[in-house]
Design a protein around this motif. Structure first.
Motif: not given
Length: 335
Positions: A281, A283, A288
């Motif tokens: 993931r 950011r 995101h």
């Protein structure tokens, strides 16, 4: 471009990020995860207490100009297929010296049948030069220095310039005394000095050898004028594949049965490839982005009863997204 993003890795594996350039020169972040498993007993693999590091550069068995690849850098961009690489030795059954040993690997339905033959020389008889009887051995490294190939002052075997037998060439490793290949395919064996047989092996093929070199693209004056230092326009991602062609797979979802014959002292080792799913993931300032990691390489080291799996993900950088602050690596499934 630098990237100050922090990698958060709650998994037991090794994870890191690397800022590279893609074929168009755009900045990309390559996330690499190296997961090491081992079998302390039986056939089931467990997460190893000591995790192998990510290989940042190629390492060779000797002088890079005259030896084969021991470990290839794991920083290449995404491979079209999954490489399965086996690095180890062939062992005579029951530890009793043998002149010829059949060995091989199986991945799912794929079967690869090889033969290890003791050192041989060319003998002269009524029918010309023929192979002598092979010398017995107990263990033998499966390296390309012992496979068909070689080089002399006028030419070389493009698939394996460090091997033995091509135009009666000797191995690039002076410690190897055989005049014929030790490692061969069971259905492609050398019987005459003029024979050209398939290069047999289970390890990494060097970047400058065929067939990898053919996929590298055209490095000519036009490339130097328009593209340098980027890769050529006709670069093919198959250049990143390091395993022999018959050890490349479109995908390995996990759970595949892998078997090795006569590559361990006890004669057989089989296990199921760990069924692990990993994701990342990212950011950014603008939000995101979650992406699955793709299995890239499976390195099998039967001498250590060890399996290293490499996963990768490639994330493009964009001004619209702003700065990349965090990369989180996490498991989505483990069976």
């Amino acid at each position: 471009m630098s990237c100050a993003a922090i990698v958060h890795n709650p998994t037991p594996f090794v994870a890191d990020k690397f800022v590279l350039a893609d074929l168009a020169g755009n900045d990309v972040v390559l996330t690499v995860v190296s997961a090491t498993f081992e079998a302390s007993s039986g056939t089931s693999l467990k997460v190893a207490e000591v995790q192998q590091p990510i290989a940042l550069a190629d390492a060779y068995f000797g002088d890079p100009r005259h030896s084969s690849v021991q470990v290839e850098s794991q920083l290449g961009l995404m491979k079209p297929c999954v490489d399965v690489i086996v690095r180890g030795n062939v062992h005579a059954p029951r530890g009793a010296a043998a002149s010829t040993v059949h060995f091989g690997i199986a991945v799912g339905r794929m079967r690869k049948h090889l033969i290890a033959c003791g050192d041989r020389t060319w003998t002269i008889g009524a029918g010309g030069r023929t192979p002598s009887a092979p010398q017995p051995f107990i263990a033998m490294p499966v390296v390309f220095e012992r496979a068909f190939g070689g080089a002399d002052q006028s030419s070389c075997c493009p698939e394996n310039p460090v091997g033995v037998g091509y135009r009666t060439c000797r191995s690039a490793d002076p410690a190897i005394r055989t005049e014929l290949p030790n490692i061969e395919y069971a259905d492609s064996r050398m019987t005459r000095p003029s024979d050209t047989v398939r290069v047999a092996g289970t390890g990494s093929i060097a970047r400058g050898w065929q067939p990898r070199l053919a996929y590298a693209g055209t490095f000519d004056a036009a490339w130097l004028d328009r593209k340098w230092p980027l890769l050529p326009d006709d670069f093919d991602a198959r250049h990143y594949q390091a395993a022999p062609h018959d050890q490349q797979f479109p995908d390995l979802p996990g759970g595949e049965r892998i078997a090795l014959v006569n590559m361990t002292e006890d004669g057989a080792w089989h296990f199921d490839l760990p069924d692990v799913r990993l994701s990342t993931r990212y950011r950014f300032d603008a939000g995101h982005d979650a992406q699955p990691l793709r299995l890239d390489t499976v390195l099998i080291e039967p001498e250590h009863r060890r399996v290293v799996m490499i996963w990768k993900n490639l994330q493009k950088m964009s001004r619209k997204r702003g700065l990349l602050h965090d990369i989180i690596v996490f498991r989505t499934r483990t069976a």
